[in-house]
Design an enzyme around this catalytic site. Structure first.
Site, PDB file in Angstrom:
ATOM      1  N   GLY A 131     -23.898   3.293 -16.070  1.00 10.25           N
ATOM      2  CA  GLY A 131     -24.825   3.860 -17.038  1.00 10.25           C
ATOM      3  C   GLY A 131     -24.362   5.241 -17.442  1.00 10.25           C
ATOM      4  CB  SER A 183      -5.013   1.411  -2.757  1.00 15.59           C
ATOM      5  OG  SER A 183      -5.528   1.186  -1.480  1.00 15.59           O
ATOM      6  CG  ASP A 227     -21.904   4.581 -13.067  1.00 13.14           C
ATOM      7  OD1 ASP A 227     -21.039   4.133 -12.285  1.00 13.14           O
ATOM      8  OD2 ASP A 227     -21.673   4.816 -14.268  1.00 13.14           O
ATOM      9  N   GLY A 245     -23.775   9.048 -17.575  1.00 14.44           N
ATOM     10  CA  GLY A 245     -23.670  10.005 -16.492  1.00 14.44           C
ATOM     11  C   GLY A 245     -23.143   9.365 -15.218  1.00 14.44           C
ATOM     12  CD  GLU A 250      -2.691   1.365   0.131  1.00 17.93           C
ATOM     13  OE1 GLU A 250      -2.415   2.250  -0.707  1.00 17.93           O
ATOM     14  OE2 GLU A 250      -3.644   0.581   0.002  1.00 17.93           O
ATOM     15  CG  ASP A 260     -20.613   8.375 -18.917  1.00 17.07           C
ATOM     16  OD1 ASP A 260     -20.514   7.857 -17.792  1.00 17.07           O
ATOM     17  OD2 ASP A 260     -21.707   8.662 -19.450  1.00 17.07           O
ATOM     18  CB  ILE A 261     -17.200   3.917 -16.799  1.00 14.54           C
ATOM     19  CG1 ILE A 261     -15.873   4.681 -16.650  1.00 14.54           C
ATOM     20  CG2 ILE A 261     -16.965   2.415 -16.937  1.00 14.54           C
ATOM     21  CD1 ILE A 261     -14.966   4.644 -17.843  1.00 14.54           C
ATOM     22  CG  ASP A 279      -0.907   4.981  -1.170  1.00 13.13           C
ATOM     23  OD1 ASP A 279      -1.692   4.649  -2.069  1.00 13.13           O
ATOM     24  OD2 ASP A 279      -1.140   4.790   0.043  1.00 13.13           O
TER      25      ASP A 279
END
Length: 521
Positions: A486, A436, A490, A488, A237, A474-475, A241
């Site tokens: 969807g 992360s 989500d 926009g 981690e 947009d995914i 980072d």
């Protein structure tokens, strides 16, 4: 890059500890009293407004009232507790006492708990601390009586048996069009860690391998007794980072705040980073968290107050939304979101699966590899925080029991370990994913935007939701369990993954008042 055969170990939270009996020790315990602030709550420094108060002036306006501190001193003295520190600007008073003194002072029974079948034993406290009526309203929380863990790191190593493609952070930055001519110069990015350790030699070698000659300064800061302790699983981690931020914002300074994995440690890390008048971080990146319902009401309130301080001071806070899909790892079969990502003061970062062709994105979908035990992005609806005004038009679904809550996440980025990040940990090259990776990714992007804009972004929500589709990929394909992607916003990937240059251009337009492209959110 080689793959690690190791998997992240199970990270138990307080509720998973086994009660062994009353605490028997006599060693003194340090507790933190979080005091209420004087006056009204500070207003978040929402872009393009500058912070209403500088760090050096914050205490006089929004810190604790000296009269409250005096009442608490009298209370502490009457119970034989020793005051070890008081910082009115951060609203904290530190007290030390024996377990017996603390139990009597706060009306609790301390217990001994074991984490797992053969794990460490630690002090826990199921009771809610009680204070006399004349001072109870002065205190938001008493932290440190319970020393069980409150958070998990949200990273996932790629299993040796898994196949996939991996990228360096600069490659991901290129896919997301991080703005040219920026490297975060003049900015300090704070990273909060509740375990693990930082290895300078690995970081230097990693940067050299990437051909980055401008290696950022990394300052290790000890918080509430926490220290950098390399050699454990959480090193993955820490190094993820630092290496994501270091390679994507090589001109920035990095400060890593190591704190114990307790409510006291987590609160202190946020508060100290936000108020750090030496390093002046403009962004805080958090890759640790736990299900919202695993937090006590007082701990949640204390954390919220520290996050409110941060955004009022113009500090942007990014946080990972979790790696266990819509349940956030809870076993009751119900949707849950992760805190602190669910805080309205935090830019919650969800995860995608990204495949590229050359230097361009070929496809990007919701990260969900639960079928192969490779995790999924967290996301959903808060049961603790109401729907913010800046999310009012985002069509956030109703939450548990119909509660109209804050939607999580706000934004997203590559997180699937199957399309993960090439990093170096404890002398080994690995591929790591998880949300992360997305919190530091966004922290680096914001640092680069801050550099170009000439001021800190502060609370980014209103600006990002106003800009909308113009600055995001947009995914629209995939799910995280209970929620589907969807058009926009989500509850899997938020507004989407960044178009870095477009985002910077829109923010600059908002600053000058020349307008900004807007899109559906």
């Amino acid at each position: 890059m080689s793959k690690s055969t190791a998997r992240p170990s199970h990270w138990p939270l307080a509720a998973e500890a086994r009660y062994l009996g009353p605490h028997q020790g006599n060693e003194p315990i340090d507790v933190t009293l979080v005091m209420r602030r004087r006056g009204d709550h500070p207003t978040p420094a929402a872009w393009p407004h500058r912070p209403a108060s500088k760090r050096e002036d914050f205490g006089a306006q929004w810190g604790a009232d000296p009269a409250d501190a005096e009442k608490l001193r009298s209370f502490a003295q009457s119970h034989g507790l020793t005051e070890t520190g008081c910082e009115l600007h951060r609203r904290v008073m530190h007290l030390r006492g024996t377990p017996q003194q603390l139990q009597q002072a706060f009306g609790v029974q301390l217990g001994s708990y074991q984490m797992g079948d053969a794990g460490p034993t630690m002090i826990g406290c199921h009771d809610k601390p009680a204070l006399p009526s004349d001072i109870s309203s002065s205190v938001i929380a008493v932290l440190g009586l319970d020393q069980r863990p409150v958070a998990r790191p949200h990273f996932r190593r790629l299993a040796a048996s898994a196949s996939g493609v991996s990228y360096t952070p600069p490659q991901v930055g290129q896919f997301y069009a991080f703005p040219d001519g920026t490297d975060g110069t003049g900015q300090t990015v704070a990273i909060l860690e509740l375990g693990g350790g930082y290895t300078p030699a690995d970081f230097t070698q990693y940067m050299q391998t990437l051909g980055i000659t401008k290696v950022p300064t990394v300052d290790v800061v000890s918080v509430a007794g926490g220290t950098s302790q390399p050699g454990g699983d959480a090193d993955g981690e820490v190094m993820l980072d630092v290496e994501v931020i270091g390679s994507l914002a090589s001109g920035a300074s990095i400060a890593v705040y190591f704190a114990p994995n307790t409510d006291q440690g987590f609160y202190e890390a946020i508060s100290q980073a936000a108020h750090d008048a030496t390093r002046h971080p403009s962004v805080i990146s958090i890759s640790w968290g736990g299900p919202e319902d695993s937090w006590s009401a007082s701990s949640l309130a204390a954390m919220q107050s520290a996050l409110a301080d941060a955004v009022a001071l113009g500090v942007t806070v990014t946080a990972a939304s979790g790696d266990s899909g819509s349940t956030d790892g809870d076993t009751d079969g119900q949707p849950h979101v992760d805190f602190p990502a669910s805080s309205p003061f935090v830019l919650a970062c969800g995860g995608t699966k990204l495949t590229a062709s050359g230097t361009s994105i070929k496809s990007e979908t919701v990260w969900n590899e639960q079928a192969s035990n490779e995790g999924a992005t967290g996301g959903g609806v808060s049961a603790s925080f109401a729907l913010p005004a800046w999310q009012a038009s985002s069509k956030v679904p109703a939450g548990t029991n119909g509660f109209v809550g804050r939607g999580v996440p706000d934004v997203a980025g590559d997180a699937d370990p199957v399309t993960g990040y090439q990093v170096r940990v404890d002398g080994q090259n690995e591929v790591i994913g998880g949300t992360s990776a997305v919190a530091p990714l966004w922290a680096a992007l914001i640092a680069r935007c801050n550099q170009q804009l000439g001021q800190s972004l502060g609370d980014p929500h209103e600006a990002l939701y106003t800009i909308g589709a113009a600055a995001f990929h947009d995914i629209t394909s995939g799910n995280n369990g209970s929620f589907k992607a969807g058009k926009g916003w989500d509850a899997c990937t938020g507004l989407g993954s960044p178009k870095g240059q477009a985002l910077l251009t829109a923010l600059a337009a908002m600053k000058t008042g020349s307008g900004t492209p807007t899109g559906t959110s």
